[in-house]
Design an enzyme around this catalytic site. Structure first.
Site, mmCIF file in Angstrom:
data_model
loop_
_atom_site.group_PDB
_atom_site.id
_atom_site.type_symbol
_atom_site.label_atom_id
_atom_site.label_comp_id
_atom_site.label_asym_id
_atom_site.label_seq_id
_atom_site.Cartn_x
_atom_site.Cartn_y
_atom_site.Cartn_z
ATOM 1 N N LYS A 54 27.744 40.649 39.972
ATOM 2 C CA LYS A 54 28.554 40.610 41.321
ATOM 3 C C LYS A 54 28.881 42.103 41.880
ATOM 4 O O LYS A 54 28.890 42.489 42.836
ATOM 5 C CB LYS A 54 29.836 39.878 40.943
ATOM 6 N N GLN A 98 37.521 35.854 37.016
ATOM 7 C CA GLN A 98 36.339 35.146 36.527
ATOM 8 C C GLN A 98 36.913 34.091 35.668
ATOM 9 O O GLN A 98 37.726 34.387 34.525
ATOM 10 C CB GLN A 98 35.592 35.990 35.571
ATOM 11 N N ASP A 121 36.892 33.325 46.233
ATOM 12 C CA ASP A 121 36.462 32.263 45.651
ATOM 13 C C ASP A 121 36.665 30.670 46.289
ATOM 14 O O ASP A 121 36.109 29.808 45.889
ATOM 15 C CB ASP A 121 36.929 32.318 43.973
#
Ligand code: NAP
Length: 294
Positions: A54, A98, A121
């Protein structure tokens, strides 16, 4: 006749190119680059690899990334403080925590602490709630579901009025992708582990999204001729001929289904490249909102 293969690599590359051009325009006009903060707790090899890719993707499109590699024994309070500090940092437009987090951490509280304006997200309950309501717009849509819809749109698939079947109802894929299809006026069926006559239900689909995590579960005779099939699954299948002893397969028996479907995503190379492209898109959108760019 064999199905059209939907090439996620090419589509994701196109999106990254579009994002890069907009990042350059933002830098030129506002002197600011979009910033993504990646919070990694612990030393899981897979999570480290995801975060690395990422950050690399951010650099490739000219975005700034901020890494927060935290010890596995960090307390809930300390982790929440990291999130709050990132919420307050004007250089940060997207915050990514994460998953999975260590067992002693309450991930719902951590995800809920991310500012809704930086929830790239899309897992904040407010964003998911808005996604699930009529005439409400979430600020961000979760990346994998958004990627599935993008694949359909960029392949020229009409969604409105179609029978869509989503196989799986997880919070991260099945449920949000179903909501997105509904927003685009598909007639929707969601299947799960208690669904009766799964093949019969799946056979009704003009558009099938498979997100069950069961290797090659969807067979050729489950699919309506001409249907569009998006295979989200990533599963290991033993393969002694492969150097690693396994290969990756989807939730769909690709070789059988491609002979029946109108279009299909392969695994790998279909849905797989899309989430990071969508993460970049979401971070850019957050930054554009923050600076007031049209
Ligand atoms: P998950 O949380 O395990 O959810 C699986 C869903 O499938 C559940 O709703 C479950 O039903 C349903 N299901 C499981 N077995 C079934 C069966 N035999 N018949 C009918 N329904 C069944 O999985 P997930 O996180 O959504 O992930 C799904 C797949 O997508 C996995 O292979 C994962 O690796 C992959 N994935 C790929 C990406 C990507 O970027 N390409 C991103 C995320 C996930 P119940 O709700 O009744 O238990």
């Amino acid at each position: 006749m064999s199905a059209q293969i939907i090439d996620g690599k090419v589509i994701a590359e196109t999106i990254r190119g579009e994002v890069k051009a907009e990042v350059e325009a933002m830098k030129a006009k506002y002197g600011k680059a979009p910033g993504l903060a990646a919070v990694l707790v612990g030393e899981r090899i897979d999570s480290q690899a995801y975060v690395r890719s990422k950050k690399k993707a951010c650099a490739e499109v000219g975005m700034t990334s901020f890494g927060h590699d935290l010890p596995a024994d960090i307390s809930q309070a300390e982790l929440l403080q990291v999130v709050r500090d990132l919420n307050a940092n004007p250089e940060v437009h997207g915050i990514l925590v994460q998953l999975p987090l260590p067992d002693h951490i309450d991930d719902e509280e951590v995800l809920g602490a991310i500012s809704i304006e930086k929830d790239v997200d899309g897992f904040h309950p407010l964003n998911i709630g808005r996604l699930s309501m009529k005439r409400r717009e979430p600020l961000f849509v979760p990346c994998t579901p958004k990627g599935c819809i993008e694949l359909l749109l960029r392949t020229g698939v009409q969604i409105e009025g179609k029978r869509a079947v989503v196989l799986g109802r997880s919070n991260i894929v099945g449920l949000p992708v179903a909501m997105l299809l509904l927003h685009r006026n598909a007639t929707l069926t969601i299947c799960h582990s208690r669904t009766k006559d799964l093949p019969g239900v799946v056979r009704e689909a003009d558009i099938l999204i498979a997100a069950v995590g069961r290797a090659e579960m969807v067979r050729g005779d489950w699919v309506k001729p001409g249907a569009v099939v998006i295979d989200v699954g990533i599963n290991r299948k033993d393969d002694p001929t492969h150097p690693k002893g396994y290969r990756l397969v989807g939730d769909v028996a690709f070789d059988e289904v491609k002979e029946v479907a109108g279009a299909i995503t392969p695994v790998p190379g279909g849905v797989g490249p899309m989430p990071i492209a969508m993460l970049l898109r979401n971070t850019l959108d957050g930054a554009k909102r923050a600076v007031g760019m049209e």
